[in-house]
Design an enzyme around this catalytic site. Structure first.
Site, PDB file in Angstrom:
ATOM      1  N   LEU A 132       0.841  -1.201   0.000  1.00 40.39           N
ATOM      2  CA  LEU A 132       0.000   0.000   0.000  1.00 40.39           C
ATOM      3  C   LEU A 132       0.882   1.260   0.000  1.00 40.39           C
ATOM      4  O   LEU A 132       0.754   2.105  -0.873  1.00 40.39           O
ATOM      5  CB  LEU A 132      -0.910  -0.015   1.245  1.00 40.39           C
ATOM      6  CG  LEU A 132      -1.789   1.209   1.486  1.00 40.39           C
ATOM      7  CD1 LEU A 132      -2.789   1.399   0.342  1.00 40.39           C
ATOM      8  CD2 LEU A 132      -2.562   1.091   2.814  1.00 40.39           C
ATOM      9  N   TRP A 158       8.398   0.148   2.040  1.00 43.68           N
ATOM     10  CA  TRP A 158       8.268  -0.445   3.385  1.00 43.68           C
ATOM     11  C   TRP A 158       7.523  -1.765   3.334  1.00 43.68           C
ATOM     12  O   TRP A 158       6.693  -2.056   4.203  1.00 43.68           O
ATOM     13  CB  TRP A 158       7.549   0.524   4.348  1.00 43.68           C
ATOM     14  CG  TRP A 158       8.109   1.887   4.311  1.00 43.68           C
ATOM     15  CD1 TRP A 158       7.478   3.030   3.901  1.00 43.68           C
ATOM     16  CD2 TRP A 158       9.442   2.284   4.687  1.00 43.68           C
ATOM     17  NE1 TRP A 158       8.341   4.099   3.986  1.00 43.68           N
ATOM     18  CE2 TRP A 158       9.554   3.664   4.471  1.00 43.68           C
ATOM     19  CE3 TRP A 158      10.561   1.589   5.176  1.00 43.68           C
ATOM     20  CZ2 TRP A 158      10.721   4.369   4.719  1.00 43.68           C
ATOM     21  CZ3 TRP A 158      11.726   2.297   5.420  1.00 43.68           C
ATOM     22  CH2 TRP A 158      11.782   3.668   5.204  1.00 43.68           C
ATOM     23  N   ILE A 159       7.820  -2.574   2.340  1.00 47.13           N
ATOM     24  CA  ILE A 159       7.047  -3.798   2.143  1.00 47.13           C
ATOM     25  C   ILE A 159       7.697  -4.963   2.898  1.00 47.13           C
ATOM     26  O   ILE A 159       8.783  -5.434   2.541  1.00 47.13           O
ATOM     27  CB  ILE A 159       6.920  -4.125   0.635  1.00 47.13           C
ATOM     28  CG1 ILE A 159       6.363  -2.912  -0.134  1.00 47.13           C
ATOM     29  CG2 ILE A 159       6.049  -5.363   0.455  1.00 47.13           C
ATOM     30  CD1 ILE A 159       5.063  -2.333   0.401  1.00 47.13           C
ATOM     31  N   THR A 160       6.990  -5.417   3.928  1.00 48.42           N
ATOM     32  CA  THR A 160       7.418  -6.613   4.669  1.00 48.42           C
ATOM     33  C   THR A 160       7.334  -7.818   3.728  1.00 48.42           C
ATOM     34  O   THR A 160       6.363  -7.955   2.991  1.00 48.42           O
ATOM     35  CB  THR A 160       6.483  -6.845   5.880  1.00 48.42           C
ATOM     36  OG1 THR A 160       6.525  -5.695   6.698  1.00 48.42           O
ATOM     37  CG2 THR A 160       6.904  -8.071   6.696  1.00 48.42           C
ATOM     38  N   GLU A 178       1.349  -0.438   9.958  1.00 51.56           N
ATOM     39  CA  GLU A 178      -0.111  -0.598   9.770  1.00 51.56           C
ATOM     40  C   GLU A 178      -0.899   0.575  10.357  1.00 51.56           C
ATOM     41  O   GLU A 178      -1.942   0.399  10.982  1.00 51.56           O
ATOM     42  CB  GLU A 178      -0.581  -1.966  10.281  1.00 51.56           C
ATOM     43  CG  GLU A 178       0.070  -3.062   9.452  1.00 51.56           C
ATOM     44  CD  GLU A 178      -0.566  -4.425   9.529  1.00 51.56           C
ATOM     45  OE1 GLU A 178      -1.725  -4.538   9.947  1.00 51.56           O
ATOM     46  OE2 GLU A 178       0.120  -5.397   9.141  1.00 51.56           O
TER      47      GLU A 178
HETATM   48  N1  COS Z   1     -13.312   0.355   6.273  1.00 52.08           N
HETATM   49  C1  COS Z   1     -13.985   0.512   5.115  1.00 52.08           C
HETATM   50  N2  COS Z   1     -13.983   1.676   4.410  1.00 52.08           N
HETATM   51  C2  COS Z   1     -13.262   2.698   4.916  1.00 52.08           C
HETATM   52  C3  COS Z   1     -12.535   2.597   6.121  1.00 52.08           C
HETATM   53  C4  COS Z   1     -12.583   1.361   6.812  1.00 52.08           C
HETATM   54  N3  COS Z   1     -11.924   1.178   7.964  1.00 52.08           N
HETATM   55  N4  COS Z   1     -11.915   3.766   6.375  1.00 52.08           N
HETATM   56  C5  COS Z   1     -12.248   4.587   5.363  1.00 52.08           C
HETATM   57  N5  COS Z   1     -13.054   3.936   4.483  1.00 52.08           N
HETATM   58  C6  COS Z   1     -13.672   4.466   3.270  1.00 52.08           C
HETATM   59  C7  COS Z   1     -14.518   5.681   3.637  1.00 52.08           C
HETATM   60  O1  COS Z   1     -15.808   5.286   4.014  1.00 52.08           O
HETATM   61  C8  COS Z   1     -14.504   6.460   2.348  1.00 52.08           C
HETATM   62  O2  COS Z   1     -15.427   5.883   1.440  1.00 52.08           O
HETATM   63  P1  COS Z   1     -16.408   6.800   0.586  1.00 52.08           P
HETATM   64  O3  COS Z   1     -15.505   7.643  -0.257  1.00 52.08           O
HETATM   65  O4  COS Z   1     -17.213   5.801  -0.188  1.00 52.08           O
HETATM   66  O5  COS Z   1     -17.187   7.609   1.571  1.00 52.08           O
HETATM   67  C9  COS Z   1     -13.112   6.204   1.788  1.00 52.08           C
HETATM   68  O6  COS Z   1     -12.672   4.977   2.393  1.00 52.08           O
HETATM   69  C10 COS Z   1     -12.138   7.318   2.107  1.00 52.08           C
HETATM   70  O7  COS Z   1     -12.121   7.464   3.526  1.00 52.08           O
HETATM   71  P2  COS Z   1     -11.520   8.759   4.234  1.00 52.08           P
HETATM   72  O8  COS Z   1     -12.090   9.993   3.598  1.00 52.08           O
HETATM   73  O9  COS Z   1     -11.671   8.577   5.700  1.00 52.08           O
HETATM   74  O10 COS Z   1      -9.975   8.659   3.795  1.00 52.08           O
HETATM   75  P3  COS Z   1      -8.740   9.521   4.206  1.00 52.08           P
HETATM   76  O11 COS Z   1      -7.931   9.786   2.992  1.00 52.08           O
HETATM   77  O12 COS Z   1      -9.159  10.697   5.034  1.00 52.08           O
HETATM   78  O13 COS Z   1      -7.862   8.482   5.086  1.00 52.08           O
HETATM   79  C11 COS Z   1      -7.092   7.345   7.027  1.00 52.08           C
HETATM   80  C12 COS Z   1      -8.283   7.916   6.242  1.00 52.08           C
HETATM   81  C13 COS Z   1      -6.136   8.411   7.480  1.00 52.08           C
HETATM   82  C14 COS Z   1      -7.717   6.650   8.243  1.00 52.08           C
HETATM   83  C15 COS Z   1      -6.363   6.284   6.143  1.00 52.08           C
HETATM   84  O14 COS Z   1      -5.678   6.928   5.077  1.00 52.08           O
HETATM   85  C16 COS Z   1      -5.368   5.464   6.896  1.00 52.08           C
HETATM   86  O15 COS Z   1      -5.737   4.509   7.597  1.00 52.08           O
HETATM   87  N6  COS Z   1      -4.068   5.786   6.760  1.00 52.08           N
HETATM   88  C17 COS Z   1      -3.008   4.960   7.286  1.00 52.08           C
HETATM   89  C18 COS Z   1      -2.636   3.943   6.263  1.00 52.08           C
HETATM   90  C19 COS Z   1      -1.831   2.845   6.875  1.00 52.08           C
HETATM   91  O16 COS Z   1      -2.227   2.228   7.847  1.00 52.08           O
HETATM   92  N7  COS Z   1      -0.693   2.589   6.275  1.00 52.08           N
HETATM   93  C20 COS Z   1       0.172   1.572   6.771  1.00 52.08           C
HETATM   94  C21 COS Z   1       0.810   0.912   5.622  1.00 52.08           C
HETATM   95  S1  COS Z   1       0.104  -0.547   5.190  1.00 52.08           S
HETATM   96  S2  COS Z   1       1.211  -1.780   6.260  1.00 52.08           S
END
Ligand code: COS
Length: 386
Positions: free
Chosen positions: A132, A163-165, A369
């Site tokens: 991601l 940063w891919i594990t 994550e």
């Molecule tokens: N489950 C299902 N859908 C989700 C969700 C969840 N937990 N969180 C958000 N969504 C959906 C929202 O409902 C929204 O959908 P719609 O456009 O249909 O309304 C869409 O995704 C976008 O959501 P949002 O506007 O909240 O997105 P943001 O860009 O503001 O991001 C955060 C939200 C910050 C929470 C997200 O980008 C995040 O978790 N970032 C961290 C990423 C991460 O963990 N990276 C680690 C690397 S992977 S190891």
């Protein structure tokens, strides 16, 4: 020196779960604790341990038996991860990433995709990677720019994942890519086997800990992914990614609880042995209070984790509960492992004891994550919007 891990008095839902936890602890004592120091010192990925755990059915525990999984509730799977993490974090963290990487096909794959992919994914002989983040975007996942262009029966994918594990050792890669316009709606999930032409892996990152768990960039240079391996529709990718992370964050929290337990057990063992002012230092109340706080916070983190897991097992919403568990458990692990070094004093700062490694390993759990700042965003937004 491997720490001696005291058993936990758990309330488990079935006798099968009790047997599974006993098996996990026994395997972890025999196969993980003994290998961890050398493998971390040399930076050697323990593929043979994953093969062994795969044979024991421990790589796909929370998925339904009907598709080749272990059919265990999350509550049980996470406690297995905890048992493993109390001996060696690299392995359960890898299992958690593998389970995360199987999620898109399990939850969003078509019947045909499930038949084609799940036997290899859940069979215990392959491991996955979840792609991601990119060099310019980690927390702001919806800003990813890796581009996939449809060309007949394939997608041609160009970009860099960061940063891919398991980069370089994985057998399959989940790729979150952009097929549409800006923002979350333009993101799509593809699945690429490791031999995909145009997919390569950069040199591993040199990290402060978790050296046996490879982390590297995945380079996509016109990588050809079969269009039949798109999971869900174009534009579903962000939701798939977020749902996968909700569950994945529970795995990280379980790893944190286990790691902290390993550190506490090492600290207690040392404090019972080490003499100062004519008695074992564990007899001093100042030290007992420190150990009591460590113990209490570990139990609190486990309780929070199990609450979130039971919500998931009951089919209830659990995103916020998972964010709380990940936030609390990983901050707790950082603090408990730091305190464990303090209990051992100068000895704790040396590589003669495992606690300095535990402290370095705890740090990454506050980052992966979703940083703990992102967990606060998830919780805070829910409070703000009701
Ligand atoms: N489950 C299902 N859908 C989700 C969700 C969840 N937990 N969180 C958000 N969504 C959906 C929202 O409902 C929204 O959908 P719609 O456009 O249909 O309304 C869409 O995704 C976008 O959501 P949002 O506007 O909240 O997105 P943001 O860009 O503001 O991001 C955060 C939200 C910050 C929470 C997200 O980008 C995040 O978790 N970032 C961290 C990423 C991460 O963990 N990276 C680690 C690397 S992977 S190891």
């Amino acid at each position: 020196m491997a720490a001696v891990i005291a058993p936990v008095d758990r309330i488990l839902p079935t006798s099968e779960a009790r047997d599974l936890l006993a098996l996990a602890a026994e395997l972890a004592d025999r196969e993980l604790a003994t290998r961890a120091p050398a493998a971390e010192a040399s930076g050697t990925f323990p593929r043979e341990v994953f093969d062994l755990l795969g044979q024991a059915g421990l790589l796909a525990l929370p998925y339904p038996e009907a598709v080749g999984g272990g059919g265990q509730p999350y509550e049980v799977y996470l406690q297995v991860l905890e048992e493993l993490a109390a001996r060696w974090l690299t392995v359960p963290l890898g299992i958690s990433v593998h389970v995360l990487s199987c999620f898109p096909v399990i939850a969003w794959g078509s019947e045909e995709q499930q038949e084609r992919w799940l036997p290899q994914m859940l069979g215990g002989t392959t491991i996955g990677a979840y792609c991601l983040s990119e060099p310019h975007c980690g927390s702001d996942a919806a800003a990813l720019t890796t581009r996939a262009e449809r060309d007949g029966g394939v997608y041609r994918v160009t970009g860099t994942k960061a940063w891919i594990t398991h980069a370089g050792v994985a057998d399959f890669y989940n790729l979150l890519v952009r097929t549409g316009g800006r923002g979350a709606q333009g993101i799509t999930c593809l699945l690429a086997p490791s031999g995909t032409p145009g997919l390569s892996v950069a040199a591993p990152e040199q990290k402060m800990g978790m050296s046996a768990s490879p982390t590297a960039q995945v380079l996509l240079d016109g990588a050809e992914v079969d269009a039949a391996d798109r999971i869900g529709a174009e534009g579903d990718g962000f939701r798939i990614a977020m749902q996968a992370l909700d569950a994945g964050r529970l795995g990280i929290a379980a790893c944190a609880v286990g790691l902290a337990r390993g550190a506490l057990d090492a600290a207690v063992a040392y404090a019972r042995e080490r003499q100062a002012f004519g008695q074992p230092i564990v007899g001093f109340q100042g030290l007992q209070f420190m150990l009591a706080d460590m113990d209490t916070r570990i139990h609190a983190a486990r309780a929070l984790l199990l609450d979130a897991a039971r919500r998931k097992d009951a089919g209830l919403p659990f995103s916020i509960a998972a964010a709380r568990a990940k936030l609390f458990a990983t901050d707790m692990a950082m603090s408990v492992t730091t305190d464990a070094v303090q209990v051992l004093g100068g000895a704790g700062y040396t590589t003669d004891f495992p606690v300095e490694r535990y402290m370095r390993e705890a740090k990454v759990l506050q980052i992966v994550e979703g940083t703990n700042q992102i967990q606060r965003v998830v919780i805070g937004r829910a409070l703000a919007t009701g």
